[in-house]
Structure formats: C-alpha cells, structure tokens
Design a protein around this motif. Sequence first.
Motif, PDB file in Angstrom:
ATOM      1  N   GLY A 166       0.806  -1.211   0.000  1.00 57.30           N
ATOM      2  CA  GLY A 166       0.000   0.000   0.000  1.00 57.30           C
ATOM      3  C   GLY A 166       0.842   1.264   0.000  1.00 57.30           C
ATOM      4  O   GLY A 166       2.071   1.221   0.150  1.00 57.30           O
ATOM      5  N   PRO A 167       0.197   2.416  -0.172  1.00 57.92           N
ATOM      6  CA  PRO A 167       0.911   3.697  -0.105  1.00 57.92           C
ATOM      7  C   PRO A 167       1.586   3.863   1.257  1.00 57.92           C
ATOM      8  O   PRO A 167       1.113   3.324   2.266  1.00 57.92           O
ATOM      9  CB  PRO A 167      -0.195   4.730  -0.302  1.00 57.92           C
ATOM     10  CG  PRO A 167      -1.324   3.981  -0.922  1.00 57.92           C
ATOM     11  CD  PRO A 167      -1.240   2.580  -0.405  1.00 57.92           C
ATOM     12  N   VAL A 168       2.668   4.629   1.288  1.00 56.69           N
ATOM     13  CA  VAL A 168       3.420   4.849   2.525  1.00 56.69           C
ATOM     14  C   VAL A 168       3.173   6.269   3.044  1.00 56.69           C
ATOM     15  O   VAL A 168       3.293   7.237   2.295  1.00 56.69           O
ATOM     16  CB  VAL A 168       4.925   4.639   2.294  1.00 56.69           C
ATOM     17  CG1 VAL A 168       5.699   4.902   3.588  1.00 56.69           C
ATOM     18  CG2 VAL A 168       5.202   3.227   1.794  1.00 56.69           C
ATOM     19  N   ALA A 169       2.814   6.378   4.317  1.00 56.84           N
ATOM     20  CA  ALA A 169       2.763   7.675   4.980  1.00 56.84           C
ATOM     21  C   ALA A 169       4.162   7.963   5.500  1.00 56.84           C
ATOM     22  O   ALA A 169       4.723   7.184   6.275  1.00 56.84           O
ATOM     23  CB  ALA A 169       1.762   7.647   6.136  1.00 56.84           C
ATOM     24  N   HIS A 170       4.760   9.068   5.053  1.00 49.28           N
ATOM     25  CA  HIS A 170       6.161   9.376   5.377  1.00 49.28           C
ATOM     26  C   HIS A 170       6.264  10.832   5.798  1.00 49.28           C
ATOM     27  O   HIS A 170       5.871  11.726   5.060  1.00 49.28           O
ATOM     28  CB  HIS A 170       7.039   9.110   4.146  1.00 49.28           C
ATOM     29  CG  HIS A 170       8.498   9.360   4.389  1.00 49.28           C
ATOM     30  ND1 HIS A 170       9.374   9.660   3.375  1.00 49.28           N
ATOM     31  CD2 HIS A 170       9.226   9.367   5.537  1.00 49.28           C
ATOM     32  CE1 HIS A 170      10.585   9.824   3.876  1.00 49.28           C
ATOM     33  NE2 HIS A 170      10.517   9.657   5.193  1.00 49.28           N
ATOM     34  N   LEU A 171       6.780  11.052   7.002  1.00 54.05           N
ATOM     35  CA  LEU A 171       6.982  12.405   7.497  1.00 54.05           C
ATOM     36  C   LEU A 171       8.415  12.556   7.972  1.00 54.05           C
ATOM     37  O   LEU A 171       8.947  11.680   8.667  1.00 54.05           O
ATOM     38  CB  LEU A 171       6.030  12.710   8.640  1.00 54.05           C
ATOM     39  CG  LEU A 171       6.170  14.093   9.307  1.00 54.05           C
ATOM     40  CD1 LEU A 171       4.815  14.635   9.705  1.00 54.05           C
ATOM     41  CD2 LEU A 171       7.099  14.031  10.528  1.00 54.05           C
ATOM     42  N   ALA A 172       9.070  13.635   7.592  1.00 57.51           N
ATOM     43  CA  ALA A 172      10.396  13.999   8.098  1.00 57.51           C
ATOM     44  C   ALA A 172      10.398  15.489   8.382  1.00 57.51           C
ATOM     45  O   ALA A 172      10.007  16.290   7.534  1.00 57.51           O
ATOM     46  CB  ALA A 172      11.480  13.642   7.084  1.00 57.51           C
ATOM     47  N   SER A 173      10.821  15.887   9.594  1.00 60.35           N
ATOM     48  CA  SER A 173      10.747  17.287   9.992  1.00 60.35           C
ATOM     49  C   SER A 173      11.893  18.124   9.430  1.00 60.35           C
ATOM     50  O   SER A 173      11.827  19.358   9.456  1.00 60.35           O
ATOM     51  CB  SER A 173      10.746  17.395  11.522  1.00 60.35           C
ATOM     52  OG  SER A 173      11.955  16.873  12.064  1.00 60.35           O
ATOM     53  N   GLN A 174      12.934  17.476   8.919  1.00 63.96           N
ATOM     54  CA  GLN A 174      14.066  18.199   8.344  1.00 63.96           C
ATOM     55  C   GLN A 174      14.436  17.609   6.992  1.00 63.96           C
ATOM     56  O   GLN A 174      14.144  16.439   6.708  1.00 63.96           O
ATOM     57  CB  GLN A 174      15.289  18.119   9.273  1.00 63.96           C
ATOM     58  CG  GLN A 174      15.082  18.680  10.659  1.00 63.96           C
ATOM     59  CD  GLN A 174      16.270  18.427  11.558  1.00 63.96           C
ATOM     60  OE1 GLN A 174      17.345  18.025  11.113  1.00 63.96           O
ATOM     61  NE2 GLN A 174      16.079  18.645  12.857  1.00 63.96           N
ATOM     62  N   ALA A 175      15.084  18.417   6.169  1.00 61.04           N
ATOM     63  CA  ALA A 175      15.586  17.913   4.896  1.00 61.04           C
ATOM     64  C   ALA A 175      16.746  16.955   5.158  1.00 61.04           C
ATOM     65  O   ALA A 175      17.521  17.127   6.096  1.00 61.04           O
ATOM     66  CB  ALA A 175      16.055  19.064   4.010  1.00 61.04           C
ATOM     67  N   GLY A 176      16.863  15.947   4.334  1.00 67.70           N
ATOM     68  CA  GLY A 176      17.934  14.977   4.493  1.00 67.70           C
ATOM     69  C   GLY A 176      19.262  15.497   3.989  1.00 67.70           C
ATOM     70  O   GLY A 176      19.348  16.594   3.416  1.00 67.70           O
ATOM     71  N   PRO A 177      20.339  14.747   4.175  1.00 66.94           N
ATOM     72  CA  PRO A 177      21.655  15.150   3.679  1.00 66.94           C
ATOM     73  C   PRO A 177      21.663  15.217   2.162  1.00 66.94           C
ATOM     74  O   PRO A 177      20.911  14.514   1.494  1.00 66.94           O
ATOM     75  CB  PRO A 177      22.585  14.039   4.197  1.00 66.94           C
ATOM     76  CG  PRO A 177      21.677  12.857   4.413  1.00 66.94           C
ATOM     77  CD  PRO A 177      20.369  13.429   4.840  1.00 66.94           C
ATOM     78  N   LYS A 178      22.519  16.089   1.641  1.00 60.88           N
ATOM     79  CA  LYS A 178      22.593  16.248   0.193  1.00 60.88           C
ATOM     80  C   LYS A 178      23.147  14.994  -0.488  1.00 60.88           C
ATOM     81  O   LYS A 178      22.850  14.715  -1.641  1.00 60.88           O
ATOM     82  CB  LYS A 178      23.446  17.468  -0.165  1.00 60.88           C
ATOM     83  CG  LYS A 178      22.809  18.788   0.254  1.00 60.88           C
ATOM     84  CD  LYS A 178      23.650  19.969  -0.164  1.00 60.88           C
ATOM     85  CE  LYS A 178      22.991  21.281   0.245  1.00 60.88           C
ATOM     86  NZ  LYS A 178      23.806  22.454  -0.156  1.00 60.88           N
ATOM     87  N   LYS A 179      23.975  14.252   0.240  1.00 61.34           N
ATOM     88  CA  LYS A 179      24.532  13.031  -0.313  1.00 61.34           C
ATOM     89  C   LYS A 179      23.417  12.031  -0.595  1.00 61.34           C
ATOM     90  O   LYS A 179      22.558  11.781   0.249  1.00 61.34           O
ATOM     91  CB  LYS A 179      25.536  12.421   0.660  1.00 61.34           C
ATOM     92  CG  LYS A 179      26.205  11.156   0.139  1.00 61.34           C
ATOM     93  CD  LYS A 179      27.183  10.597   1.169  1.00 61.34           C
ATOM     94  CE  LYS A 179      27.798   9.297   0.674  1.00 61.34           C
ATOM     95  NZ  LYS A 179      28.739   8.720   1.683  1.00 61.34           N
ATOM     96  N   LYS A 180      23.422  11.453  -1.774  1.00 59.62           N
ATOM     97  CA  LYS A 180      22.388  10.511  -2.174  1.00 59.62           C
ATOM     98  C   LYS A 180      22.476   9.235  -1.355  1.00 59.62           C
ATOM     99  O   LYS A 180      23.554   8.698  -1.131  1.00 59.62           O
ATOM    100  CB  LYS A 180      22.518  10.185  -3.674  1.00 59.62           C
ATOM    101  CG  LYS A 180      21.369   9.346  -4.220  1.00 59.62           C
ATOM    102  CD  LYS A 180      21.508   9.148  -5.721  1.00 59.62           C
ATOM    103  CE  LYS A 180      20.352   8.320  -6.269  1.00 59.62           C
ATOM    104  NZ  LYS A 180      20.474   8.119  -7.733  1.00 59.62           N
ATOM    105  N   GLU A 181      21.308   8.752  -0.896  1.00 62.33           N
ATOM    106  CA  GLU A 181      21.277   7.506  -0.134  1.00 62.33           C
ATOM    107  C   GLU A 181      21.682   6.331  -1.017  1.00 62.33           C
ATOM    108  O   GLU A 181      21.386   6.296  -2.211  1.00 62.33           O
ATOM    109  CB  GLU A 181      19.874   7.260   0.412  1.00 62.33           C
ATOM    110  CG  GLU A 181      19.420   8.247   1.450  1.00 62.33           C
ATOM    111  CD  GLU A 181      18.039   7.906   1.984  1.00 62.33           C
ATOM    112  OE1 GLU A 181      17.869   6.786   2.508  1.00 62.33           O
ATOM    113  OE2 GLU A 181      17.129   8.742   1.847  1.00 62.33           O
ATOM    114  N   GLU A 182      22.333   5.354  -0.389  1.00 66.57           N
ATOM    115  CA  GLU A 182      22.746   4.156  -1.125  1.00 66.57           C
ATOM    116  C   GLU A 182      21.526   3.434  -1.667  1.00 66.57           C
ATOM    117  O   GLU A 182      21.529   2.912  -2.777  1.00 66.57           O
ATOM    118  CB  GLU A 182      23.549   3.233  -0.207  1.00 66.57           C
ATOM    119  CG  GLU A 182      24.074   1.985  -0.889  1.00 66.57           C
ATOM    120  CD  GLU A 182      24.916   1.132   0.025  1.00 66.57           C
ATOM    121  OE1 GLU A 182      25.117  -0.059  -0.287  1.00 66.57           O
ATOM    122  OE2 GLU A 182      25.395   1.643   1.056  1.00 66.57           O
TER     123      GLU A 182
END
Length: 280
Positions: A166-182
């Motif tokens: 199903g669809p994912v509910a995703h919340l993050a209070s800050q922007a992530g690092p500029k480096k791309k996740e693996e």
Amino acid sequence: MSLIQAFKSLAGKFKNGTASDNAIATATPVLVASDPVLLALLSDTLKQASLTFEQTEAHLLTSEGLVFAVQRIESVVLGEDRVRTCTKIHAWHPTYFPQGIFEFQHALAATEEAAFVDGFKQWINMDFQVLRDATLDVPVNCTVIEMNTAADETNATAHFRQVILGPVAHLASQAGPKKKEEHPFCPCCLFTESIAAFHDVLQSDQLVGVRLFASRDNQGILAADCRVNGEDFQAAIAPLVQYAEAWPQRGLEFRKQYIVIRSVSRSLDTASKMAMPLPE
C-alpha cells in the motif's frame, strides 16, 4: 434480504467463477455492528473521496464484495484543541477473508469529530486501496512483490505468495543530507527490511493484513509497531527498529504502511510486479 444472506449470496457468486482461482471456501461470517455516529462519519468521508458503496444500518458494502464496520475505541482530551481518538475498522470479503480482519485508526485533531474524520481519511488513502486490490486478480492501485512457493509434502500445488504494498505515509521534519542515499526509500522498504520476521506467514496460505510502522524522534529515540490482522506481531519490531536506526538524520521521521499478503495460483505478468525469493 439480511446482510448475512447478502454475504452468502456474494460468496456463491464468487465461488461459482467470478473470483480469482485462489478463492477459498467461505464460512458464515461473524459481522460486528458499527457505532452509528462513526458509520455516518465514515460514510460521509468516503463520499467526499468520490468512492461508491451501499450502506445498511450497521455496515458499508462495496461493489467488490467488501463489507466494513467501524467501532469506537477511545477519545481522549489532551488539552485545549487537542483530542486523540482511536477507532477500529473491520473488513470482510465473502471469498478472500470471510473470517474478517481489522485495523486501528489513530488520529489527533482540535475536536473529536475532526480527529475521527482524519483517521478515516488516512484509512481511505492507505488501507482501503490495499483491501480493494486484495479482491482483484491483478491489483490496480498497488505495487506487488511476488514469491514462488514450490509444491511439497503439505502443499500439493505450487503457488505464489503476493505482497500487495500500500501507499506509505512518510513524514520527516528536516531535509535529508545532500549526499544521495545508497538505497533511497521506496514502497518495498518497510517490508523487505523486516521480511525474515514473516517467514512463517509467507510459507502459509493465509491472507493477512499487516501494519508496519517505524520512527525516530529528534533525540534519536527509535520506535516500531507491527500488527497482523490487527494483532500485535512482535517478531517484526526488532528489524523495523534496526531499519529506522540506519536512516539519514532528518529530525523527527516516521514511515507507516499497510500491506496484504495473499496466495494465488497464477503469476502476475505486469510491470508493477517485483519478484524475490521467499526467506529461508
């Protein structure tokens, strides 16, 4: 015609060939009744989402044969303009899960009614989409992971286990690092990161609804929750916590998803399918 009679009529229709060939024999369902106030709110929320259904005194019915009932669990006033609510929505289908499954809806809003409606909106956007796809030979709303199970001494017929994501509910209070996740976050992550915990579930033929939740707060405190058919499933907690621990730092973050695991005898042939081996 009573709802039970209608349910049996639908069961006969599906059993006679209009359902998938993975259909199971039906049993007389134990249909609980809805809280009338909550049923009216759920009905209004479905209408606002342009979804069609029929309504009885205590249940909602969809064209796919799904039957829903909603019950009140709690309503707690936390302070001025802060009310926390919890409801339970039961779901039945005359062929795929006549025994019924249920899941909880938690919400927080300024008023009790607003909190109930917010919980129902979340359910429509997440759980309802998966439950509808679980009644179709080829899911139309969700991505599917498919695993092949070979015939053995206890199961004479080879079949496929499908995980309807199903669809994912995703919340993050800050922007992530500029480096791309693996490995950037995708709809399969919550399940695949905890897949070993579902070994026995995947080896069975049972249709189950699964709630997956993982979070990390601003202080780095980790939490997770998992339920199978509404019941606590402790085996998945540790791997979900471990998964959350590996997320890039984004302050308060949570990821939440509802999935259905089912058996079919024919493999999907669609672009939305992902194949992977069963966990050993």
